[in-house]
Design a protein around this motif. Structure first.
Motif, mmCIF file in Angstrom:
data_model
loop_
_atom_site.group_PDB
_atom_site.id
_atom_site.type_symbol
_atom_site.label_atom_id
_atom_site.label_comp_id
_atom_site.label_asym_id
_atom_site.label_seq_id
_atom_site.Cartn_x
_atom_site.Cartn_y
_atom_site.Cartn_z
ATOM 1 N N SER A 120 -2.081 -10.733 29.910
ATOM 2 C CA SER A 120 -1.975 -12.088 30.457
ATOM 3 C C SER A 120 -1.121 -12.949 29.532
ATOM 4 O O SER A 120 -0.923 -12.629 28.363
ATOM 5 N N LYS A 121 -0.644 -14.058 30.096
ATOM 6 C CA LYS A 121 0.158 -15.003 29.329
ATOM 7 C C LYS A 121 -0.098 -16.396 29.890
ATOM 8 O O LYS A 121 -0.140 -16.586 31.107
ATOM 9 N N ASP A 122 -0.297 -17.375 28.990
ATOM 10 C CA ASP A 122 -0.387 -18.771 29.395
ATOM 11 C C ASP A 122 0.459 -19.596 28.433
ATOM 12 O O ASP A 122 1.248 -19.031 27.673
ATOM 13 N N LYS A 123 0.313 -20.898 28.430
ATOM 14 C CA LYS A 123 1.149 -21.759 27.590
ATOM 15 C C LYS A 123 0.881 -21.583 26.103
ATOM 16 O O LYS A 123 1.728 -21.913 25.283
ATOM 17 N N TYR A 149 -5.547 2.366 27.308
ATOM 18 C CA TYR A 149 -6.493 2.014 28.353
ATOM 19 C C TYR A 149 -7.227 3.266 28.812
ATOM 20 O O TYR A 149 -6.772 4.391 28.615
ATOM 21 N N ASP A 150 -8.388 3.075 29.419
ATOM 22 C CA ASP A 150 -9.229 4.155 29.915
ATOM 23 C C ASP A 150 -8.865 4.449 31.367
ATOM 24 O O ASP A 150 -8.754 3.529 32.175
ATOM 25 N N LEU A 151 -8.658 5.709 31.693
ATOM 26 C CA LEU A 151 -8.323 6.087 33.075
ATOM 27 C C LEU A 151 -9.505 5.974 34.024
ATOM 28 O O LEU A 151 -9.330 5.854 35.227
ATOM 29 N N ASN A 152 -10.730 6.023 33.504
ATOM 30 C CA ASN A 152 -11.917 6.060 34.358
ATOM 31 C C ASN A 152 -12.585 4.705 34.580
ATOM 32 O O ASN A 152 -13.409 4.576 35.476
ATOM 33 N N GLU A 153 -12.275 3.727 33.769
ATOM 34 C CA GLU A 153 -12.873 2.411 33.939
ATOM 35 C C GLU A 153 -11.932 1.334 33.411
ATOM 36 O O GLU A 153 -10.968 1.634 32.724
ATOM 37 N N GLU A 154 -12.221 0.099 33.733
ATOM 38 C CA GLU A 154 -11.378 -1.013 33.299
ATOM 39 C C GLU A 154 -11.716 -1.351 31.848
ATOM 40 O O GLU A 154 -12.539 -2.208 31.556
ATOM 41 N N SER A 155 -11.054 -0.641 30.925
ATOM 42 C CA SER A 155 -11.302 -0.791 29.500
ATOM 43 C C SER A 155 -9.976 -0.711 28.751
ATOM 44 O O SER A 155 -9.177 0.194 29.013
ATOM 45 N N PHE A 156 -9.737 -1.638 27.827
ATOM 46 C CA PHE A 156 -8.466 -1.766 27.125
ATOM 47 C C PHE A 156 -8.667 -1.634 25.618
ATOM 48 O O PHE A 156 -9.666 -2.102 25.079
ATOM 49 N N SER A 157 -7.680 -1.037 24.929
ATOM 50 C CA SER A 157 -7.721 -0.883 23.471
ATOM 51 C C SER A 157 -6.369 -1.264 22.877
ATOM 52 O O SER A 157 -5.423 -1.517 23.611
ATOM 53 N N ASP A 158 -6.297 -1.265 21.555
ATOM 54 C CA ASP A 158 -5.072 -1.629 20.833
ATOM 55 C C ASP A 158 -4.573 -2.987 21.334
ATOM 56 O O ASP A 158 -3.435 -3.143 21.742
ATOM 57 N N ARG A 159 -5.478 -3.967 21.289
ATOM 58 C CA ARG A 159 -5.225 -5.289 21.853
ATOM 59 C C ARG A 159 -4.703 -6.261 20.801
ATOM 60 O O ARG A 159 -5.060 -6.182 19.639
ATOM 61 N N ASN A 160 -3.844 -7.180 21.249
ATOM 62 C CA ASN A 160 -3.333 -8.253 20.391
ATOM 63 C C ASN A 160 -3.292 -9.553 21.181
ATOM 64 O O ASN A 160 -3.083 -9.541 22.389
ATOM 65 N N VAL A 161 -3.468 -10.661 20.465
ATOM 66 C CA VAL A 161 -3.276 -11.995 21.035
ATOM 67 C C VAL A 161 -2.262 -12.697 20.142
ATOM 68 O O VAL A 161 -2.505 -12.899 18.948
#
Length: 97
Positions: free
Chosen positions: A56-59, A68-80
């Motif tokens: 996602s991106k905002d102001k 990401y996981d192929l079997n469920e909505e799960s994310f890794s190696d995340r940055n903000v």
């Protein structure tokens, strides 16, 4: 000659598409040692490159993930990233050989 439509690298998770980008951004450069004026004035932020999917991106923020996981909505190696640190965002094309 028929012109092919550009295709961009992406994945789909729960019917939502996430596109793959190359992100150029500025990172803090720090040093805890002694330095003279010339050395201090020559310090510049590091120019970094991150390759990731944009969540996602905002102001104010850009959120990315690389795994990401192929079997469920799960994310890794995340940055903000604070948007003010971002210098360039380039959507990556699919290269056919």
């Amino acid at each position: 000659m028929v012109k092919k439509k550009t295709q961009f690298r992406h994945i789909s998770i729960n019917s939502k598409k996430y596109y793959f980008y190359e992100i150029k951004w500025l990172d803090i450069l720090g040093d805890s040692g002694h330095a003279n004026v010339k050395e201090f004035e020559s310090m510049k932020p590091a120019i970094m490159i991150t390759n990731a999917y944009i969540f996602s991106k905002d102001k104010q923020h850009l959120k990315t993930f690389a795994s990401y996981d192929l079997n469920e909505e799960s994310f890794s190696d995340r940055n903000v990233f604070p948007v003010g640190c971002i210098k360039q965002i380039k959507k990556m094309e699919i290269i056919w050989k």
